[in-house]
Design an enzyme around this catalytic site. Structure first.
Site, PDB file in Angstrom:
ATOM      1  N   GLU A  61      11.357  -3.045  11.349  1.00 39.60           N
ATOM      2  CA  GLU A  61      10.981  -1.874  10.422  1.00 39.60           C
ATOM      3  C   GLU A  61      10.224  -1.026  11.317  1.00 39.60           C
ATOM      4  OE1 GLU A  61       9.384  -3.522   6.963  1.00 39.60           O
ATOM      5  OE2 GLU A  61      10.269  -2.143   5.550  1.00 39.60           O
ATOM      6  N   GLY A 102       6.652  -6.310  -0.272  1.00 34.64           N
ATOM      7  CA  GLY A 102       5.610  -6.510   0.819  1.00 34.64           C
ATOM      8  C   GLY A 102       6.706  -6.860   1.990  1.00 34.64           C
ATOM      9  N   ARG A 118      10.561  10.790   3.546  1.00 33.98           N
ATOM     10  CA  ARG A 118      10.064  10.474   2.369  1.00 33.98           C
ATOM     11  C   ARG A 118       8.624   9.683   2.501  1.00 33.98           C
ATOM     12  NH1 ARG A 118      11.859   6.621  -1.609  1.00 33.98           N
ATOM     13  NH2 ARG A 118      10.573   6.995  -3.560  1.00 33.98           N
ATOM     14  N   SER A 136      16.422   5.862  -5.429  1.00 36.14           N
ATOM     15  CA  SER A 136      15.485   5.087  -6.324  1.00 36.14           C
ATOM     16  C   SER A 136      15.579   5.894  -7.609  1.00 36.14           C
ATOM     17  CB  SER A 136      13.952   5.160  -5.784  1.00 36.14           C
ATOM     18  OG  SER A 136      13.989   4.856  -4.626  1.00 36.14           O
ATOM     19  N   LYS A 143      -2.477  -7.856  -8.184  1.00 42.80           N
ATOM     20  CA  LYS A 143      -3.118  -7.860  -6.859  1.00 42.80           C
ATOM     21  C   LYS A 143      -2.642  -6.663  -6.062  1.00 42.80           C
ATOM     22  CE  LYS A 143      -3.412  -8.724  -3.005  1.00 42.80           C
ATOM     23  NZ  LYS A 143      -3.838  -7.662  -1.816  1.00 42.80           N
ATOM     24  N   PRO A 144      -3.326  -5.564  -6.200  1.00 42.89           N
ATOM     25  CA  PRO A 144      -2.988  -4.418  -5.163  1.00 42.89           C
ATOM     26  C   PRO A 144      -3.410  -4.644  -3.829  1.00 42.89           C
ATOM     27  CG  PRO A 144      -5.202  -3.813  -6.426  1.00 42.89           C
ATOM     28  CD  PRO A 144      -4.734  -5.371  -6.787  1.00 42.89           C
ATOM     29  N   GLU A 200      10.683  -8.192  -3.236  1.00 44.83           N
ATOM     30  CA  GLU A 200      11.266  -7.153  -2.625  1.00 44.83           C
ATOM     31  C   GLU A 200      10.690  -7.130  -1.385  1.00 44.83           C
ATOM     32  OE1 GLU A 200      13.228  -5.250  -4.220  1.00 44.83           O
ATOM     33  OE2 GLU A 200      13.432  -6.163  -6.340  1.00 44.83           O
ATOM     34  N   LEU A 201      11.328  -7.244  -0.416  1.00 44.50           N
ATOM     35  CA  LEU A 201      10.706  -7.186   1.093  1.00 44.50           C
ATOM     36  C   LEU A 201      11.329  -6.094   2.025  1.00 44.50           C
ATOM     37  CD1 LEU A 201      11.397 -11.135   1.316  1.00 44.50           C
ATOM     38  CD2 LEU A 201       9.429  -9.905   0.215  1.00 44.50           C
ATOM     39  N   CYS A 261      10.356   1.252   2.382  1.00 50.40           N
ATOM     40  CA  CYS A 261      11.379  -0.018   2.571  1.00 50.40           C
ATOM     41  C   CYS A 261      12.702   0.736   2.672  1.00 50.40           C
ATOM     42  CB  CYS A 261      11.266  -1.038   1.601  1.00 50.40           C
ATOM     43  SG  CYS A 261      11.225  -0.146  -0.068  1.00 50.40           S
ATOM     44  N   TRP A 295       0.977  -1.187   0.059  1.00 51.42           N
ATOM     45  CA  TRP A 295      -0.088  -0.097   0.026  1.00 51.42           C
ATOM     46  C   TRP A 295       0.949   1.142   0.141  1.00 51.42           C
ATOM     47  CZ3 TRP A 295       1.846   2.496   4.197  1.00 51.42           C
ATOM     48  CH2 TRP A 295       2.064   1.585   5.226  1.00 51.42           C
ATOM     49  N   ASN A 296       2.074   1.105   0.450  1.00 57.14           N
ATOM     50  CA  ASN A 296       2.954   2.430   0.682  1.00 57.14           C
ATOM     51  C   ASN A 296       3.106   3.308  -0.705  1.00 57.14           C
ATOM     52  OD1 ASN A 296       4.717   0.483  -0.213  1.00 57.14           O
ATOM     53  ND2 ASN A 296       6.356   0.981   1.182  1.00 57.14           N
TER      54      ASN A 296
HETATM   55  P1  NAD Z   1       2.443  -6.934   3.326  1.00 61.56           P
HETATM   56  O1  NAD Z   1       3.484  -8.079   3.466  1.00 61.56           O
HETATM   57  O2  NAD Z   1       1.395  -7.125   4.620  1.00 61.56           O
HETATM   58  O3  NAD Z   1       1.438  -7.044   2.174  1.00 61.56           O
HETATM   59  C1  NAD Z   1       1.717  -6.718   0.893  1.00 61.56           C
HETATM   60  C2  NAD Z   1       0.864  -7.408   0.088  1.00 61.56           C
HETATM   61  O4  NAD Z   1       0.844  -8.822  -0.022  1.00 61.56           O
HETATM   62  C3  NAD Z   1      -0.624  -6.626  -0.029  1.00 61.56           C
HETATM   63  O5  NAD Z   1      -1.189  -6.739  -1.284  1.00 61.56           O
HETATM   64  C4  NAD Z   1      -1.164  -7.796   0.707  1.00 61.56           C
HETATM   65  O6  NAD Z   1      -2.496  -7.950   0.720  1.00 61.56           O
HETATM   66  C5  NAD Z   1      -0.592  -9.128   0.152  1.00 61.56           C
HETATM   67  N1  NAD Z   1      -0.568 -10.384   1.370  1.00 61.56           N
HETATM   68  C6  NAD Z   1      -0.523 -10.177   2.487  1.00 61.56           C
HETATM   69  N2  NAD Z   1      -0.487 -11.601   2.815  1.00 61.56           N
HETATM   70  C7  NAD Z   1      -0.645 -12.485   1.870  1.00 61.56           C
HETATM   71  C8  NAD Z   1      -0.553 -13.803   1.496  1.00 61.56           C
HETATM   72  N3  NAD Z   1      -0.324 -14.758   2.625  1.00 61.56           N
HETATM   73  N4  NAD Z   1      -0.199 -14.210   0.312  1.00 61.56           N
HETATM   74  C9  NAD Z   1      -0.491 -13.244  -0.666  1.00 61.56           C
HETATM   75  N5  NAD Z   1      -0.369 -12.067  -0.524  1.00 61.56           N
HETATM   76  C10 NAD Z   1      -0.526 -11.520   0.823  1.00 61.56           C
HETATM   77  O7  NAD Z   1       3.169  -5.721   3.515  1.00 61.56           O
HETATM   78  P2  NAD Z   1       2.341  -4.099   3.632  1.00 61.56           P
HETATM   79  O8  NAD Z   1       2.013  -3.860   4.967  1.00 61.56           O
HETATM   80  O9  NAD Z   1       1.317  -3.780   2.501  1.00 61.56           O
HETATM   81  O10 NAD Z   1       3.588  -3.222   3.055  1.00 61.56           O
HETATM   82  C11 NAD Z   1       4.745  -2.928   3.916  1.00 61.56           C
HETATM   83  C12 NAD Z   1       5.873  -4.079   3.446  1.00 61.56           C
HETATM   84  O11 NAD Z   1       6.353  -3.697   2.045  1.00 61.56           O
HETATM   85  C13 NAD Z   1       7.239  -3.452   4.481  1.00 61.56           C
HETATM   86  O12 NAD Z   1       7.943  -4.270   4.908  1.00 61.56           O
HETATM   87  C14 NAD Z   1       8.016  -2.906   3.249  1.00 61.56           C
HETATM   88  O13 NAD Z   1       9.226  -2.661   3.613  1.00 61.56           O
HETATM   89  C15 NAD Z   1       7.760  -3.540   2.302  1.00 61.56           C
HETATM   90  N6  NAD Z   1       8.113  -2.943   1.167  1.00 61.56           N
HETATM   91  C16 NAD Z   1       9.258  -3.356   0.073  1.00 61.56           C
HETATM   92  C17 NAD Z   1       9.523  -2.737  -0.736  1.00 61.56           C
HETATM   93  C18 NAD Z   1      10.925  -3.146  -1.703  1.00 61.56           C
HETATM   94  O14 NAD Z   1      10.987  -2.826  -2.654  1.00 61.56           O
HETATM   95  N7  NAD Z   1      11.786  -4.019  -0.908  1.00 61.56           N
HETATM   96  C19 NAD Z   1       8.899  -1.832  -1.178  1.00 61.56           C
HETATM   97  C20 NAD Z   1       7.866  -1.263  -0.641  1.00 61.56           C
HETATM   98  C21 NAD Z   1       7.632  -1.956   0.538  1.00 61.56           C
END
Ligand code: NAD
Length: 488
Positions: free
Chosen positions: A393, A240, A290, A453, A182-183, A262-263, A296, A158-159
């Protein structure tokens, strides 16, 4: 499905099955909130298993048609997406601010950044590399080419509701792969609006239907498990959190799917004794604030040489205290809300437990009373080693400052993390800068620079921050298989 009255213009609220916007087969919807007010701003289609399967059926057909489209034509289509997105930048920025909370100026920045991925990969679509050579034995020739991996499931956070999807969709299409997007359930509107751009451009260029489907859902875990067991799906690209990334990698094992992960991150920011403090403070503010700290790549741990830590901290605190929290659409707001009440409370717990363990709050430290989910810009010092706020984080406007005595100690503290996404180092000497560049451990290092970036650069991490790269000439490789041809 029509737009909700609280949105300032029409946003398609159905899911996109290729070029058509439609309700979920089940008729189900879910609510989208404005995190700055806590009010529901829209109800969007809640896709279910038949919708996801239909999207994969459409993708499989589209892939064959897309294979017949020349690289030049694909490039032109991606360029047209860049142009159409840029033309509607203000609408995208407004929707993004409403559903995610970031100030409008930052949302505009994200639209420009996200659109740039389409321009970059339009340029890469015509440059997919290959090679040809004589075998060292002289007995034959080798030709190495690349082929699209096949249908891709792209799961985004979502970020950055536009950019995180753009940097998956653009290289996938350039490589020849269809994509199911899948947003995040918190922020589906930006992608649904993007579906309108794609439908318009694809319609204009007669691109295959089903090339991109956008399938928001509240049942991501279940539906992705099911889809990943379908042998027609060949790749999962995920941005995520680390725990969800691990889960998806486990799920990918049976089908031996290609994966890009990308975690999470926990970036250090090292300020050497000989750093230019004006530049370092500017850099720290950018790297932390930012996206309100919800990035992340956010600098969470500021490590400063003891000889300059007092001066640095007082300048940092002055800058942090000058942020004005408020609705992102409101003139003068420079810090938006945290995405949800739960995330805001998690940040408050991290701060509270650090303070109980002996940390000092120099500014901020508290959640702001509602409506909305705001948290004060916060600077903590004297945080005891091992505190959760140093190892997890933060994902909010909270920064910790820790002194060190030698640059080697600063780097050791910086590298004391399981993550390895971004790291920053500031030093004016060649020795200091090169020591930092060589010894900081992360996929991306900024030296005397916090804005790292760039669609033309490979974005990604090491360790628990995942694997795979997005952007750069490397980004398209994630969507290509290698094919070796042996000839006499
Ligand atoms: P999240 O992992 O909770 O969710 C990310 C996405 O995955 C969402 O669309 C969510 O609905 C989906 N999701 C959740 N559980 C799932 C499952 N079991 N199976 C399939 N899909 C699932 O993360 P968030 O809270 O939305 O985002 C924040 C995280 O994203 C932070 O840890 C951040 O560091 C990371 N992030 C990483 C980068 C990068 O490029 N490394 C960039 C932006 C954000």
């Amino acid at each position: 499905m029509s737009s909700a009255p609280s949105l300032p213009f029409n946003v398609p609220l159905g899911l996109w099955l290729g070029l058509s916007n439609r309700p979920a087969t089940s008729g189900a919807t879910f609510e989208v909130e404005d995190p700055a007010t806590g009010r529901v701003i829209a109800r969007v289609a809640d896709a279910d298993s038949p919708d996801w399967n239909a999207a994969l059926d459409a993708a499989v057909t589209a892939q064959q048609q897309w294979a017949a489209v020349t690289p030049r034509r694909r490039s032109e289509i991606l360029t047209a997406v860049f142009a159409a997105l840029s033309e509607r930048a203000e609408q995208f920025a407004t929707v993004m601010t409403l559903e995610m909370g970031k100030p409008l100026a930052e949302a505009r920045g994200e639209v420009a950044y996200g659109a740039e991925y389409f321009r970059w990969f339009a340029e890469e679509a015509v440059r997919i590399p290959g090679r040809h050579g004589l075998s060292p034995t002289g007995l034959g020739r080798m030709t190495v080419t690349r082929t699209p991996v096949g249908p891709v499931l792209a799961i985004t956070p979502w970020n950055f509701p536009l950019a995180m999807a753009a940097r998956k969709i653009a290289p996938a299409l350039a490589a020849g792969c269809p994509v199911l997007v899948k947003p995040a359930a918190e922020t589906p509107l930006t992608m649904l609006l993007f579906g309108e751009v794609l439908a318009e451009v694809f319609g204009r260029y007669d691109a295959p239907d089903g090339l991109v489907s956008i399938i928001p859902t509240t049942r991501a875990a279940e539906l992705s498990t099911e889809l990943m067991s379908d042998p027609r799906l060949r790749k999962v690209t995920f941005t995520g959190s680390t725990p969800v990334g691990r889960q998806l990698v486990r799920q990918s094992a049976d089908g031996l799917l290609r994966t890009s992960m990308e975690l999470g991150g926990n970036a250090p920011f090292v300020v050497a004794e000989d750093a230019d403090l004006d530049k370092a403070v500017d850099g720290a503010i950018f790297a932390k604030m930012r996206n309100g700290g919800e990035a992340c790549t956010a600098a969470n741990r500021i490590l400063v040489h003891r000889s300059v830590v007092e001066d640095f901290t007082s300048r940092l605190v002055e800058r942090m205290s000058s942020y004005r929290t408020g609705h992102g659409l409101q003139e003068g707001s420079t810090l938006g809300p945290i995405i949800t009440a739960a995330q805001r409370n998690r940040i408050a717990r991290l701060v509270d437990s650090a303070v109980q363990a002996g940390a000092t709050v120099v500014t901020g430290g508290h959640a702001v009373d509602g409506p909305g989910y705001f948290f004060e810009p916060t600077v903590l010092t004297d945080v005891p080693p091992g505190q959760d706020i140093l190892t997890q984080e933060i994902f909010g406007p909270v920064i910790t400052v820790t002194p060190f005595d030698t640059l080697a100690e600063g780097v050791r503290l910086a590298n004391n993390t399981e993550f390895g996404l971004a790291a920053y180092g500031f030093s004016e000497s060649v020795e200091g800068a090169s020591f930092l560049a060589q010894n900081l451990r992360a996929g991306m290092i900024g030296i005397n620079r916090a804005a790292i970036s760039d669609p033309a650069a490979p974005f990604g991490g090491i360790g628990q921050s995942g694997f795979g790269r997005e952007g750069g000439v490397e980004g398209i490789e994630e969507y290509l298989d290698i094919k070796y041809l042996a000839t006499p």
